[in-house]
Design an enzyme around this catalytic site. Structure first.
Site, mmCIF file in Angstrom:
data_model
loop_
_atom_site.group_PDB
_atom_site.id
_atom_site.type_symbol
_atom_site.label_atom_id
_atom_site.label_comp_id
_atom_site.label_asym_id
_atom_site.label_seq_id
_atom_site.Cartn_x
_atom_site.Cartn_y
_atom_site.Cartn_z
ATOM 1 N N ASN A 144 5.061 -26.831 52.497
ATOM 2 C CA ASN A 144 6.022 -27.441 51.570
ATOM 3 C C ASN A 144 7.430 -26.957 51.900
ATOM 4 O O ASN A 144 7.622 -26.215 52.859
ATOM 5 C CB ASN A 144 5.640 -27.130 50.117
ATOM 6 C CG ASN A 144 5.603 -25.636 49.874
ATOM 7 O OD1 ASN A 144 6.617 -24.960 49.976
ATOM 8 N ND2 ASN A 144 4.423 -25.109 49.591
ATOM 9 N N PHE B 293 6.731 -19.260 38.335
ATOM 10 C CA PHE B 293 7.746 -20.308 38.410
ATOM 11 C C PHE B 293 7.021 -21.645 38.307
ATOM 12 O O PHE B 293 5.902 -21.775 38.815
ATOM 13 C CB PHE B 293 8.503 -20.243 39.748
ATOM 14 C CG PHE B 293 9.674 -19.310 39.735
ATOM 15 C CD1 PHE B 293 9.490 -17.947 39.582
ATOM 16 C CD2 PHE B 293 10.968 -19.798 39.886
ATOM 17 C CE1 PHE B 293 10.577 -17.078 39.574
ATOM 18 C CE2 PHE B 293 12.069 -18.944 39.874
ATOM 19 C CZ PHE B 293 11.867 -17.580 39.716
ATOM 20 N N LYS C 142 1.679 -24.627 31.848
ATOM 21 C CA LYS C 142 1.281 -23.659 32.892
ATOM 22 C C LYS C 142 1.354 -22.229 32.361
ATOM 23 O O LYS C 142 0.496 -21.404 32.658
ATOM 24 C CB LYS C 142 2.196 -23.800 34.125
ATOM 25 C CG LYS C 142 1.818 -24.984 34.993
ATOM 26 C CD LYS C 142 2.726 -25.128 36.201
ATOM 27 C CE LYS C 142 2.380 -26.417 36.938
ATOM 28 N NZ LYS C 142 3.351 -26.821 37.931
ATOM 29 N N LYS D 131 -2.087 -20.177 32.452
ATOM 30 C CA LYS D 131 -2.221 -19.080 33.410
ATOM 31 C C LYS D 131 -1.909 -17.714 32.776
ATOM 32 O O LYS D 131 -1.701 -16.726 33.487
ATOM 33 C CB LYS D 131 -1.329 -19.330 34.627
ATOM 34 C CG LYS D 131 -1.632 -20.657 35.362
ATOM 35 C CD LYS D 131 -0.958 -20.727 36.718
ATOM 36 C CE LYS D 131 -1.084 -22.102 37.344
ATOM 37 N NZ LYS D 131 -0.708 -22.132 38.758
HETATM 38 O O1 PMT Z 1 11.917 -20.942 48.133
HETATM 39 P P1 PMT Z 1 13.149 -21.705 47.690
HETATM 40 O O2 PMT Z 1 13.591 -22.733 48.711
HETATM 41 O O3 PMT Z 1 14.256 -20.791 47.253
HETATM 42 O O4 PMT Z 1 12.752 -22.573 46.406
HETATM 43 C C1 PMT Z 1 12.403 -21.935 45.219
HETATM 44 C C2 PMT Z 1 11.199 -22.617 44.539
HETATM 45 C C3 PMT Z 1 11.569 -24.036 44.133
HETATM 46 C C4 PMT Z 1 9.987 -22.629 45.481
HETATM 47 C C5 PMT Z 1 10.859 -21.730 43.284
HETATM 48 O O5 PMT Z 1 11.965 -21.721 42.431
HETATM 49 C C6 PMT Z 1 9.631 -22.257 42.557
HETATM 50 O O6 PMT Z 1 9.678 -23.148 41.734
HETATM 51 N N1 PMT Z 1 8.441 -21.651 42.857
HETATM 52 C C7 PMT Z 1 7.124 -22.043 42.339
HETATM 53 C C8 PMT Z 1 6.540 -23.118 43.189
HETATM 54 C C9 PMT Z 1 5.152 -23.558 42.701
HETATM 55 O O7 PMT Z 1 4.198 -23.403 43.415
HETATM 56 O O8 PMT Z 1 5.123 -24.027 41.505
HETATM 57 P P2 PMT Z 1 3.778 -24.575 40.753
HETATM 58 O O9 PMT Z 1 4.300 -25.217 39.518
HETATM 59 O O10 PMT Z 1 2.981 -25.400 41.696
HETATM 60 O O11 PMT Z 1 2.952 -23.279 40.403
HETATM 61 C C10 PMT Z 1 3.125 -22.539 39.206
HETATM 62 C C11 PMT Z 1 2.949 -21.053 39.468
HETATM 63 O O12 PMT Z 1 1.596 -20.806 39.917
HETATM 64 C C12 PMT Z 1 3.862 -20.505 40.528
HETATM 65 O O13 PMT Z 1 4.355 -19.267 40.094
HETATM 66 C C13 PMT Z 1 2.986 -20.350 41.767
HETATM 67 O O14 PMT Z 1 3.405 -19.247 42.580
HETATM 68 C C14 PMT Z 1 1.612 -20.090 41.146
HETATM 69 N N2 PMT Z 1 0.490 -20.613 41.950
HETATM 70 C C15 PMT Z 1 0.455 -21.910 42.346
HETATM 71 C C16 PMT Z 1 -0.614 -22.391 43.076
HETATM 72 C C17 PMT Z 1 -1.662 -21.492 43.442
HETATM 73 N N3 PMT Z 1 -2.676 -21.898 44.168
HETATM 74 N N4 PMT Z 1 -1.601 -20.205 43.050
HETATM 75 C C18 PMT Z 1 -0.564 -19.748 42.289
HETATM 76 O O15 PMT Z 1 -0.526 -18.579 41.899
#
Ligand code: PMT
Length: 403
Positions: free
Chosen positions: A212, A326, A340, A344
């Site tokens: 991504n 995040f 979320k 979580k």
């Molecule tokens: O890296 P940059 O270019 O600076 O951009 C920053 C960002 C946009 C990546 C950052 O600000 C951000 O939003 N990060 C979270 C990205 C994400 O995976 O979001 P999500 O909504 O899909 O997941 C929610 C949370 O669960 C996140 O904290 C993620 O780390 C966690 N997760 C997700 C999937 C997974 N399989 N395991 C996880 O623990």
């Protein structure tokens, strides 16, 4: 805002570039904040703005030529500069950045830089093609790895008429970052903090992977700021082009499974886990040992399986740790983030809208909403990721304190 720099001695280093005239305004802003400022100029800076301007504004001689007398107070002036609290190079041209990275000393500014051992802040400004040149990137990374703070240039219309990244950051932002260098908190002293950053890569075959657009900037900013506040930081990073901030243990991984293993290894010893990484939700069901050939008749079908959700799993192992996630959302940002947070079992979630091009993925800026477990909400405007990192760390320090 005024008086934030009272009693501080600052050297303003000016190098050659169209935006050199803006450093005269910066000089006034610094003085308005109470700083004593002396100016050092590169040889090329004088082609864009005269030393007289800085002399008149600062009320002090300008250090501009290593081999010429600048008056009876020459040595005193240079000593002041060497012992200053901070050196801010604004604007920093590609040439002056290269000299700083390699320790060249052939004019007043570069000579002063190599003899200066205090904090340094550098705000690059140049043409977009120069800024994206790999040699410039490498030099900037060298400076970062030595703990020099870089105020990234902005995207916009450039003096040459082109549009791109290279325009000097807004003076208000540079000023804020200078003030921030003196307001370092120590509220995370000795606290073990884990930060995940960047994307994951889920391999398809030896050539291809699913990934991504995460650059890692948000996570690296948090790790770096947490370390400055005294935290013992472990940064768990997916593949990025960023350099590991100084003084931080950085562990690298590729795919979600590897990131999961590293987080689980470290989690029991930490006070807070901050999951900034954009962890891949899916990976190919089967990894092909050999490069997959094109199927010209029917097309290729890639079967996917769900990856482990690190945050959901870690929730079952919590033993007093603060867990922050995040939410990268493109619609119903608040509602989805709230869901979320609850699903979580996080203590706080940072919701950001990744559909906006000027924030989020890859940008130096972000705009976010903090939502806490007790549903306290804090909306934040667009700001540099370092600033957002510090606001988030304020919240985390408080949550750790409360326990
Ligand atoms: O890296 P940059 O270019 O600076 O951009 C920053 C960002 C946009 C990546 C950052 O600000 C951000 O939003 N990060 C979270 C990205 C994400 O995976 O979001 P999500 O909504 O899909 O997941 C929610 C949370 O669960 C996140 O904290 C993620 O780390 C966690 N997760 C997700 C999937 C997974 N399989 N395991 C996880 O623990």
């Amino acid at each position: 805002m005024s008086g934030n720099l009272k009693g501080k001695n600052i050297v303003l280093g000016v190098s050659g570039g169209i935006s050199a005239y803006k450093s005269a305004d910066l000089l006034r802003l610094l003085m308005k904040e109470g700083a004593t400022v002396k100016v050092a100029m590169s040889a090329n800076a004088k082609k864009f703005i005269t030393p007289l301007t800085f002399r008149a504004l600062s009320g002090s001689p300008v250090y501009q030529n290593v081999f010429e007398e600048i008056g009876d107070d020459a040595m005193e002036h240079i000593r002041f500069a060497e012992q200053a609290d901070l050196m801010a190079v604004v604007p920093a041209s590609a040439n002056s950045i290269a000299k700083m990275a390699h320790g060249l000393a052939d004019d007043a500014l570069s000579t002063l830089f190599v003899s200066f051992s205090g904090k340094v802040l550098v705000a690059p400004a140049m043409n977009d093609k120069m800024y994206s040149n790999p040699a410039v990137t490498e030099n900037i990374n060298k400076l970062k790895s030595r703990g020099i703070f870089i105020v990234e240039p902005e995207y916009g219309k450039l003096a040459c008429g082109a549009e791109g990244k290279g325009r000097l950051a807004e003076l208000e932002i540079i000023l804020k970052e200078i003030i921030a260098q003196f307001c370092q908190k120590a509220d995370l002293a000795g606290k073990k903090i884990i930060v995940t950053a960047g994307p994951t890569r889920e391999p398809i075959d030896p050539v291809r992977f699913i990934s991504n657009r995460s650059s890692g900037k948000m996570g690296y900013a948090i790790a770096s700021e947490a370390s400055k506040r005294g935290g013992e930081v472990t940064l768990i990073s997916g593949p990025t082009n960023l350099v590991s901030p100084p003084g931080i243990e950085t562990l690298y991984c590729e795919c979600a499974e590897e990131m999961r293993r590293l987080v689980f290894d470290k989690f029991s010893q930490c006070k807070a886990l901050i999951m900034t990484a954009a962890v891949g939700d899916f990976s190919p069901e089967n990894y092909e040992e050999n490069k997959i050939k094109k199927n010209l008749n029917g097309g290729n079908v890639l079967k996917l399986k769900r990856n482990p959700d690190i945050l959901s799993e870690i929730a079952t192992r919590k033993d007093g740790q603060i867990v922050v996630g995040f939410a990268a959302e493109s619609e119903n940002v608040f509602e989805n983030a709230l869901e979320k947070l609850q699903k979580k079992s996080m203590d706080l979630i940072v919701a950001n809208n990744i559909a906006k091009p000027e924030i989020g993925f890859g940008s130096d800026y972000n705009e976010a909403t903090f939502i806490k477990k007790d549903q306290q909400i804090r909306y934040l405007d667009r700001m540099p990721k370092t600033e957002l990192a510090n606001l988030l760390l304020d919240e985390i320090a408080e949550l750790i304190e409360v326990g």
